[in-house]
Scaffold this motif. Sequence first.
Motif, PDB file in Angstrom:
ATOM      1  N   SER A 137      58.625  36.638  32.361  1.00  0.00           N
ATOM      2  CA  SER A 137      57.883  35.379  32.256  1.00  0.00           C
ATOM      3  C   SER A 137      56.483  35.455  32.853  1.00  0.00           C
ATOM      4  O   SER A 137      55.636  34.610  32.543  1.00  0.00           O
ATOM      5  N   VAL A 138      56.225  36.451  33.697  1.00  0.00           N
ATOM      6  CA  VAL A 138      54.918  36.529  34.359  1.00  0.00           C
ATOM      7  C   VAL A 138      54.133  37.782  33.999  1.00  0.00           C
ATOM      8  O   VAL A 138      52.986  37.927  34.423  1.00  0.00           O
ATOM      9  N   LYS A 139      54.733  38.673  33.232  1.00  0.00           N
ATOM     10  CA  LYS A 139      54.043  39.903  32.855  1.00  0.00           C
ATOM     11  C   LYS A 139      52.742  39.589  32.138  1.00  0.00           C
ATOM     12  O   LYS A 139      52.693  38.739  31.251  1.00  0.00           O
ATOM     13  N   GLY A 140      51.695  40.270  32.554  1.00  0.00           N
ATOM     14  CA  GLY A 140      50.391  40.051  31.950  1.00  0.00           C
ATOM     15  C   GLY A 140      49.614  38.912  32.571  1.00  0.00           C
ATOM     16  O   GLY A 140      48.418  38.749  32.289  1.00  0.00           O
ATOM     17  N   ARG A 141      50.264  38.111  33.399  1.00  0.00           N
ATOM     18  CA  ARG A 141      49.576  36.979  34.039  1.00  0.00           C
ATOM     19  C   ARG A 141      49.505  37.132  35.559  1.00  0.00           C
ATOM     20  O   ARG A 141      48.530  36.725  36.180  1.00  0.00           O
ATOM     21  N   PHE A 142      50.549  37.699  36.151  1.00  0.00           N
ATOM     22  CA  PHE A 142      50.623  37.858  37.603  1.00  0.00           C
ATOM     23  C   PHE A 142      50.446  39.332  37.966  1.00  0.00           C
ATOM     24  O   PHE A 142      50.870  40.224  37.230  1.00  0.00           O
ATOM     25  N   THR A 143      49.839  39.560  39.119  1.00  0.00           N
ATOM     26  CA  THR A 143      49.682  40.911  39.648  1.00  0.00           C
ATOM     27  C   THR A 143      50.075  40.924  41.114  1.00  0.00           C
ATOM     28  O   THR A 143      49.568  40.107  41.903  1.00  0.00           O
ATOM     29  N   ILE A 144      50.970  41.831  41.460  1.00  0.00           N
ATOM     30  CA  ILE A 144      51.358  41.990  42.856  1.00  0.00           C
ATOM     31  C   ILE A 144      50.592  43.178  43.443  1.00  0.00           C
ATOM     32  O   ILE A 144      50.362  44.183  42.758  1.00  0.00           O
ATOM     33  N   SER A 145      50.195  43.056  44.692  1.00  0.00           N
ATOM     34  CA  SER A 145      49.494  44.149  45.358  1.00  0.00           C
ATOM     35  C   SER A 145      49.793  44.080  46.850  1.00  0.00           C
ATOM     36  O   SER A 145      50.369  43.093  47.329  1.00  0.00           O
ATOM     37  N   ARG A 146      49.408  45.110  47.563  1.00  0.00           N
ATOM     38  CA  ARG A 146      49.652  45.129  49.003  1.00  0.00           C
ATOM     39  C   ARG A 146      48.550  45.909  49.702  1.00  0.00           C
ATOM     40  O   ARG A 146      47.908  46.783  49.110  1.00  0.00           O
ATOM     41  N   ASN A 147      48.371  45.590  50.976  1.00  0.00           N
ATOM     42  CA  ASN A 147      47.465  46.315  51.846  1.00  0.00           C
ATOM     43  C   ASN A 147      48.263  46.685  53.083  1.00  0.00           C
ATOM     44  O   ASN A 147      48.519  45.830  53.943  1.00  0.00           O
ATOM     45  N   ASN A 148      48.689  47.922  53.154  1.00  0.00           N
ATOM     46  CA  ASN A 148      49.565  48.322  54.252  1.00  0.00           C
ATOM     47  C   ASN A 148      48.841  48.301  55.597  1.00  0.00           C
ATOM     48  O   ASN A 148      49.473  48.047  56.629  1.00  0.00           O
ATOM     49  N   GLY A 149      47.559  48.544  55.593  1.00  0.00           N
ATOM     50  CA  GLY A 149      46.815  48.495  56.843  1.00  0.00           C
ATOM     51  C   GLY A 149      46.767  47.102  57.444  1.00  0.00           C
ATOM     52  O   GLY A 149      46.797  46.935  58.672  1.00  0.00           O
ATOM     53  N   LEU A 150      46.722  46.101  56.585  1.00  0.00           N
ATOM     54  CA  LEU A 150      46.688  44.711  57.036  1.00  0.00           C
ATOM     55  C   LEU A 150      48.076  44.076  57.075  1.00  0.00           C
ATOM     56  O   LEU A 150      48.205  42.925  57.499  1.00  0.00           O
ATOM     57  N   LYS A 151      49.081  44.799  56.620  1.00  0.00           N
ATOM     58  CA  LYS A 151      50.452  44.278  56.556  1.00  0.00           C
ATOM     59  C   LYS A 151      50.517  43.023  55.683  1.00  0.00           C
ATOM     60  O   LYS A 151      51.131  42.018  56.060  1.00  0.00           O
ATOM     61  N   MET A 152      49.865  43.111  54.543  1.00  0.00           N
ATOM     62  CA  MET A 152      49.795  41.974  53.634  1.00  0.00           C
ATOM     63  C   MET A 152      50.324  42.357  52.253  1.00  0.00           C
ATOM     64  O   MET A 152      50.099  43.473  51.776  1.00  0.00           O
ATOM     65  N   VAL A 153      50.972  41.409  51.616  1.00  0.00           N
ATOM     66  CA  VAL A 153      51.316  41.525  50.202  1.00  0.00           C
ATOM     67  C   VAL A 153      50.788  40.279  49.506  1.00  0.00           C
ATOM     68  O   VAL A 153      50.808  39.191  50.082  1.00  0.00           O
TER      69      VAL A 153
END
Length: 120
Positions: A62-78
């Motif tokens: 339902s979200v493919k092509g619209r949502f993007t997940i990412s992370r920054n391990n140095g900042l401990k953020m997703v």
Amino acid sequence: VQLVVSGGGMVQAGGSLRLSCNVNGLTFDRTAMGWFLRAPGKEREYVSSISWSGAGTYYADSVKGRFTISRNNGLKMVYLHMNNLNPDDTGTYYCAAGSTAQDPQLYNYWGQGIQVTVSS
């Protein structure tokens, strides 16, 4: 362990939002992460997940092509970047730690929910 979610709000259909999840108390750079949605009147459902390295990203159809997940391990953020939002995306979003699975029971820790409302 703390997962603190921010970035929700109200947006018109077609708009964008970015959700952020800050994680403390875990070895974040060895922890897979996921996002779930509890829409009004529905069970919690899988939205997206990301491997600990960020190399693997996964999405509900339902979200493919619209949502993007990412992370920054140095900042401990997703992050969950949500584009072209529609009213079906409305609900409470949760950040979760410990898996890339679609089954919420396989996640060990959960953040507080944050409301996203998309108006038509």
